[in-house]
Design a protein around this motif. Structure first.
Motif: not given
Length: 335
Positions: A69-87
Motif C-alpha cells: 500500500v505504498d502508493s496509498l501512503r504517498l497519497e496520505l502524505g499529500r492529503l495531510q499537507a493539504q489538510s494543514g493548509a486548509s486548517k
C-alpha cells in the motif's frame, strides 16, 4: 413331504429377499462436506507476502498475506499537507486580517487617491485648454485640426481619470474587507475544505490498515489463488478456508422413504476408513420441498423420482474423515 419342504424353501427365500430389499432402501451414499469460507482482499495492490500454504491449519484472525500500500501512503502524505493548509486558512478566517495587511491596504488606497488627484488636475487642464481652442476656432483664430487634437487629448485624460477612479473604488472595497474580517461564507468554505481533507485522510488510513489479509474462520487452507508478486484487485478472493470442525454429509432421500428421516435422529455412517468404520451422525436438515434427482447421482431408474435433500452432521471421528470422502449412511433403526 417333499411338497411341504419346497413351499418352506420358497417362503424362506422370499423373506430373505424382502429383508435384503428393505435393508438396501435404508442405505444412501453421500460425500463429506464442510463450511467453506472465501477470503478476499479489501484493498487492491501487489501481494508482497503470503504467510501460509495450502493445507495449513489456521485460526480466525491469523495473517494470511500482505498487500503493498505504498502508493496509498504517498497519497496520505499529500492529503495531510493539504489538510494543514486548509486548517491554516480556516484559522485565518476566524482571526481576521493582520494589522500589517490592513496597513498595506490603507497605503494602497492613499497612493491611488494621489493618482486620482493628479489625473483630475490633468483633466481639468486639458478641459480648460480645449475650451480655449474651441473659442478661438469659433472666431477663426484656430484651425479645425487644432480643435480635434485638443478633443482627443481631453478624451484620453478623461479615460485615464475614470480608470484611476475605478481602481480607487476597488482598493477602498478591499480595505473595507480586511478591516471587517472574513464573512460567514468565507468561514463556511474554509470549514468545508478542511472537513473534506480530513475525511479523505480517514478513508485512506482505513484502507492502509487493510494491507494485511486475515483468516475469517478457523480451519484449513483449501486453496490459494494468487502468488507473491501478483496484483490482486480489491475484493478479489485470494484463499479458501475449510472449517473442519463442522462436517456433514448430504444425501437425497426418495419421497416414499422420507418417513424414515426425522430431525435430530441419530444415524450410523461408514466411510470405509481404518478406525472410522462406524461414524455417528445426526439429521440436522430436511428440505421442505422436493426436487428431481440431481444429475450427479441419478440413474436410469430414478432420474424422474422426487427426492429431498438431507444433511447429516458428523458427530465423531472428525479427524479421520475429510471433505470429499464418500460415506454410506444407514437410515434404518440401530443395528
Amino acid at each position: 413331504m417333499k411338497k411341504s419342504l419346497a413351499s418352506l424353501c420358497i417362503v424362506s427365500i422370499l423373506f430373505i429377499f424382502s429383508a435384503c430389499q428393505s435393508s438396501d432402501l435404508d442405505y444412501y451414499t453421500g460425500s463429506v462436506e464442510s463450511d467453506s469460507y472465501s477470503v478476499s482482499t479489501e484493498v487492491g495492490g501487489i501481494i508482497e507476502e503470503i504467510y501460509v500454504k495450502e493445507g495449513d491449519t489456521v485460526k480466525k484472525g491469523d495473517k494470511l498475506a500482505r498487500i503493498n500500500v505504498d502508493s496509498l501512503r504517498l497519497e496520505l502524505g499529500r492529503l495531510q499537507a493539504q489538510s494543514g493548509a486548509s486548517k491554516a486558512a480556516l484559522d485565518k478566517t476566524f482571526k481576521g486580517s493582520r494589522s500589517e495587511e490592513i496597513e498595506k491596504a490603507r497605503i494602497q488606497v492613499n497612493q491611488q487617491e494621489t493618482v486620482v488627484s493628479s489625473n483630475q488636475q490633468d483633466y481639468n487642464y486639458r478641459l480648460e485648454n480645449h475650451n480655449t481652442i474651441a473659442q478661438l476656432y469659433e472666431s477663426d483664430a484656430a484651425s479645425e485640426q487644432s480643435l480635434k487634437d485638443s478633443k482627443a487629448v481631453l478624451d484620453a485624460a478623461s479615460s485615464k481619470l475614470e480608470s484611476s477612479r475605478q481602481q480607487l473604488a476597488y482598493l477602498r472595497e478591499q480595505l473595507q474587507l480586511v478591516q471587517n474580517g472574513s464573512t460567514k461564507e468565507d468561514i463556511d468554505i474554509s470549514k468545508s475544505n478542511l472537513d473534506a481533507a480530513q475525511w479523505s485522510i480517514k478513508s485512506l488510513e482505513d484502507n492502509i490498515a487493510k494491507e494485511f489479509v486475515y483468516a475469517n474462520s478457523d480451519g484449513v487452507i483449501e486453496s490459494l489463488n494468487y502468488l507473491g508478486g501478483e496484483y490482486a484487485p480489491i475484493f478479489t478472493r485470494i484463499a479458501n478456508i475449510n472449517n473442519l470442525s463442522n462436517l456433514w454429509v448430504k444425501i437425497y432421500v426418495e419421497e416414499k422413504n422420507l418417513g424414515n428421516v426425522k430431525l435430530g435422529k441419530e444415524v450410523t455412517m461408514d466411510a470405509g476408513l481404518d478406525g472410522a468404520d462406524s461414524i455417528k451422525g445426526k439429521v440436522v436438515y430436511i428440505a421442505s420441498e422436493g426436487e428431481f434427482t440431481p444429475k450427479n447421482i441419478e440413474s436410469k431408474e430414478n432420474k424422474q423420482e422426487i427426492v429431498y435433500e438431507v444433511k447429516i452432521k458428523v458427530l465423531d471421528h472428525i479427524d479421520a474423515v475429510k471433505p470429499g470422502v464418500l460415506v454410506d449412511v444407514y437410515l434404518g433403526d440401530s443395528k
